[in-house]
Design an enzyme around this catalytic site. Structure first.
Site, PDB file in Angstrom:
ATOM      1  N   ASN A  15       0.860  -1.177   0.000  1.00 50.50           N
ATOM      2  CA  ASN A  15       0.000   0.000   0.000  1.00 50.50           C
ATOM      3  C   ASN A  15       0.912   1.248   0.000  1.00 50.50           C
ATOM      4  O   ASN A  15       1.503   1.608   1.019  1.00 50.50           O
ATOM      5  CB  ASN A  15      -0.904  -0.022   1.245  1.00 50.50           C
ATOM      6  CG  ASN A  15      -1.873   1.140   1.277  1.00 50.50           C
ATOM      7  OD1 ASN A  15      -1.569   2.212   0.770  1.00 50.50           O
ATOM      8  ND2 ASN A  15      -3.020   0.939   1.890  1.00 50.50           N
ATOM      9  N   ALA A  16       1.028   1.877  -1.177  1.00 44.33           N
ATOM     10  CA  ALA A  16       1.957   3.003  -1.334  1.00 44.33           C
ATOM     11  C   ALA A  16       1.592   4.177  -0.427  1.00 44.33           C
ATOM     12  O   ALA A  16       2.464   4.972  -0.041  1.00 44.33           O
ATOM     13  CB  ALA A  16       1.970   3.457  -2.795  1.00 44.33           C
ATOM     14  N   GLU A  45      -1.719 -13.904   3.391  1.00 49.90           N
ATOM     15  CA  GLU A  45      -3.165 -13.965   3.636  1.00 49.90           C
ATOM     16  C   GLU A  45      -3.448 -13.434   5.033  1.00 49.90           C
ATOM     17  O   GLU A  45      -2.849 -13.910   6.011  1.00 49.90           O
ATOM     18  CB  GLU A  45      -3.635 -15.417   3.536  1.00 49.90           C
ATOM     19  CG  GLU A  45      -4.886 -15.548   2.688  1.00 49.90           C
ATOM     20  CD  GLU A  45      -5.447 -16.947   2.790  1.00 49.90           C
ATOM     21  OE1 GLU A  45      -6.626 -17.067   3.159  1.00 49.90           O
ATOM     22  OE2 GLU A  45      -4.670 -17.875   2.530  1.00 49.90           O
ATOM     23  N   ASP A  74      -0.859  -3.013  10.291  1.00 51.57           N
ATOM     24  CA  ASP A  74      -2.235  -3.417  10.014  1.00 51.57           C
ATOM     25  C   ASP A  74      -3.125  -2.385  10.674  1.00 51.57           C
ATOM     26  O   ASP A  74      -2.946  -2.038  11.846  1.00 51.57           O
ATOM     27  CB  ASP A  74      -2.551  -4.831  10.518  1.00 51.57           C
ATOM     28  CG  ASP A  74      -3.736  -5.396   9.741  1.00 51.57           C
ATOM     29  OD1 ASP A  74      -3.585  -5.648   8.532  1.00 51.57           O
ATOM     30  OD2 ASP A  74      -4.829  -5.553  10.313  1.00 51.57           O
ATOM     31  N   TYR A 159     -10.276   5.866   4.198  1.00 52.45           N
ATOM     32  CA  TYR A 159     -11.488   6.462   4.776  1.00 52.45           C
ATOM     33  C   TYR A 159     -11.258   7.893   5.284  1.00 52.45           C
ATOM     34  O   TYR A 159     -12.112   8.434   5.990  1.00 52.45           O
ATOM     35  CB  TYR A 159     -11.981   5.593   5.944  1.00 52.45           C
ATOM     36  CG  TYR A 159     -12.398   4.195   5.535  1.00 52.45           C
ATOM     37  CD1 TYR A 159     -13.679   3.948   5.031  1.00 52.45           C
ATOM     38  CD2 TYR A 159     -11.532   3.116   5.644  1.00 52.45           C
ATOM     39  CE1 TYR A 159     -14.066   2.665   4.654  1.00 52.45           C
ATOM     40  CE2 TYR A 159     -11.908   1.830   5.270  1.00 52.45           C
ATOM     41  CZ  TYR A 159     -13.170   1.618   4.779  1.00 52.45           C
ATOM     42  OH  TYR A 159     -13.560   0.342   4.402  1.00 52.45           O
ATOM     43  N   ASP A 160     -10.131   8.513   4.933  1.00 50.47           N
ATOM     44  CA  ASP A 160      -9.801   9.837   5.481  1.00 50.47           C
ATOM     45  C   ASP A 160     -10.880  10.888   5.220  1.00 50.47           C
ATOM     46  O   ASP A 160     -11.102  11.763   6.059  1.00 50.47           O
ATOM     47  CB  ASP A 160      -8.479  10.347   4.896  1.00 50.47           C
ATOM     48  CG  ASP A 160      -7.267   9.773   5.612  1.00 50.47           C
ATOM     49  OD1 ASP A 160      -7.436   9.185   6.692  1.00 50.47           O
ATOM     50  OD2 ASP A 160      -6.154   9.918   5.075  1.00 50.47           O
TER      51      ASP A 160
HETATM   52  P1  ITT Z   1      -0.996  -4.049   3.325  1.00 50.62           P
HETATM   53  O1  ITT Z   1      -1.733  -5.182   3.979  1.00 50.62           O
HETATM   54  O2  ITT Z   1      -0.192  -4.461   2.102  1.00 50.62           O
HETATM   55  O3  ITT Z   1      -0.179  -3.257   4.305  1.00 50.62           O
HETATM   56  P2  ITT Z   1      -3.663  -2.908   2.981  1.00 50.62           P
HETATM   57  O4  ITT Z   1      -4.180  -1.685   2.319  1.00 50.62           O
HETATM   58  O5  ITT Z   1      -4.318  -4.219   2.614  1.00 50.62           O
HETATM   59  O6  ITT Z   1      -2.074  -2.994   2.734  1.00 50.62           O
HETATM   60  P3  ITT Z   1      -4.669  -3.221   5.685  1.00 50.62           P
HETATM   61  O7  ITT Z   1      -4.980  -4.642   5.506  1.00 50.62           O
HETATM   62  O8  ITT Z   1      -4.004  -2.800   6.970  1.00 50.62           O
HETATM   63  O9  ITT Z   1      -3.717  -2.694   4.526  1.00 50.62           O
HETATM   64  O10 ITT Z   1      -6.006  -2.388   5.455  1.00 50.62           O
HETATM   65  C1  ITT Z   1      -6.145  -1.142   6.023  1.00 50.62           C
HETATM   66  C2  ITT Z   1      -7.200  -0.350   5.316  1.00 50.62           C
HETATM   67  O11 ITT Z   1      -7.738   0.572   6.273  1.00 50.62           O
HETATM   68  C3  ITT Z   1      -6.591   0.482   4.207  1.00 50.62           C
HETATM   69  O12 ITT Z   1      -6.700  -0.132   2.962  1.00 50.62           O
HETATM   70  C4  ITT Z   1      -7.392   1.776   4.300  1.00 50.62           C
HETATM   71  O13 ITT Z   1      -8.528   1.672   3.537  1.00 50.62           O
HETATM   72  C5  ITT Z   1      -7.796   1.856   5.761  1.00 50.62           C
HETATM   73  N1  ITT Z   1      -6.858   2.752   6.447  1.00 50.62           N
HETATM   74  C6  ITT Z   1      -5.748   2.420   7.174  1.00 50.62           C
HETATM   75  N2  ITT Z   1      -5.120   3.510   7.598  1.00 50.62           N
HETATM   76  C7  ITT Z   1      -5.808   4.560   7.131  1.00 50.62           C
HETATM   77  C8  ITT Z   1      -5.643   5.948   7.222  1.00 50.62           C
HETATM   78  O14 ITT Z   1      -4.604   6.492   7.846  1.00 50.62           O
HETATM   79  N3  ITT Z   1      -6.535   6.714   6.640  1.00 50.62           N
HETATM   80  C9  ITT Z   1      -7.583   6.206   5.979  1.00 50.62           C
HETATM   81  N4  ITT Z   1      -7.816   4.908   5.820  1.00 50.62           N
HETATM   82  C10 ITT Z   1      -6.931   4.079   6.405  1.00 50.62           C
END
Ligand code: ITT
Length: 205
Positions: A15-16, A45, A74, A159-160
């Site tokens: 997640n960039a 997974e 996470d 969701y910001d």
């Molecule tokens: P990795 O597992 O590869 O790290 P991911 O996007 O799948 O990437 P997560 O499983 O932790 O990561 O999912 C977290 C989600 O929650 C992410 O995709 C965002 O939609 C949301 N999220 C996390 N931090 C956030 C933030 O600071 N602001 C807004 N949304 C956020």
């Protein structure tokens, strides 16, 4: 940097947006790589039922392929009126493979009849730090707030545009990066991580 070498770490994410935020928060004393340049490494997974379990899974998996500190993030949004959902399913709230636009639209829809203080929730960030295939430490960060009925702002990610942190009147997406990081779940968890690693570095200097 006063001649001090940079600390390096691998952020076990694709997640960039997370990588950008971690780099911004940790600052120039750190060299942060992520998995976007490593398509050879398998997807992990996320079978855990808590943020911590998933952070640990990702950190251990990344750490078996990297010599040095590996950090996994996470994170997600818990909404009280939805019993804590989307929670660990924040990235796939509207289904496997759903994009964030669909996830936000579903959240807006599910909260359509929920008013005022009932729209409370929080962002969580759990960071697992690993080395040599084992988790050495876990850090937590949380920020309470409310979910807006419609999107506001264009900054940030995820969701910001739907989240106003407590004590503020703007969503995270209406703030600058620095303003968000000063309050955010990720900023809080990373402050604890940076203090821990800096202490460790001093102890071994
Ligand atoms: P990795 O597992 O590869 O790290 P991911 O996007 O799948 O990437 P997560 O499983 O932790 O990561 O999912 C977290 C989600 O929650 C992410 O995709 C965002 O939609 C949301 N999220 C996390 N931090 C956030 C933030 O600071 N602001 C807004 N949304 C956020």
């Amino acid at each position: 940097m006063n001649g001090v070498s940079k600390q390096r770490l691998l952020l076990a994410t694709r997640n960039a947006n997370k990588t950008r935020e971690v780099r911004e928060i940790l600052g120039s004393g750190w060299e942060v790589e992520d998995l976007t340049a490593r398509p050879d490494l398998p997807e992990v997974e996320e079978t855990g039922v808590t943020f911590e379990e998933n952070a640990r899974l990702k950190a251990v998996a990344g750490s078996t392929h990297y010599d040095g500190w590996v950090l996994a993030d996470d994170s997600g949004l818990e909404v009280d009126a939805l019993g804590g959902a989307p929670g660990v399913r924040s990235a796939r709230f509207a289904g496997e493979g759903a994009d964030m636009e669909a996830n936000r639209a579903l959240l807006i829809e599910k909260l359509r009849d929920v008013r005022g203080k009932e729209r409370s929730g929080r962002f969580h960030c759990v960071l697992a730090l690993a080395k040599g295939g084992e988790v050495v430490r876990v850090f937590h960060g949380t920020i309470e707030g409310v979910i807006t009925p419609a999107e506001r702002g264009t900054g940030g990610f995820g969701y910001d545009s739907l989240f106003v942190p407590e004590g503020a009147c703007r969503t995270f997406a209406e703030m600058s990066g620095a303003q968000k990081h000063a309050l955010s779940h990720r900023g809080r968890a990373l402050a604890a991580l940076a203090a821990y690693l800096t202490r460790g570095a001093e102890a071994t200097a």
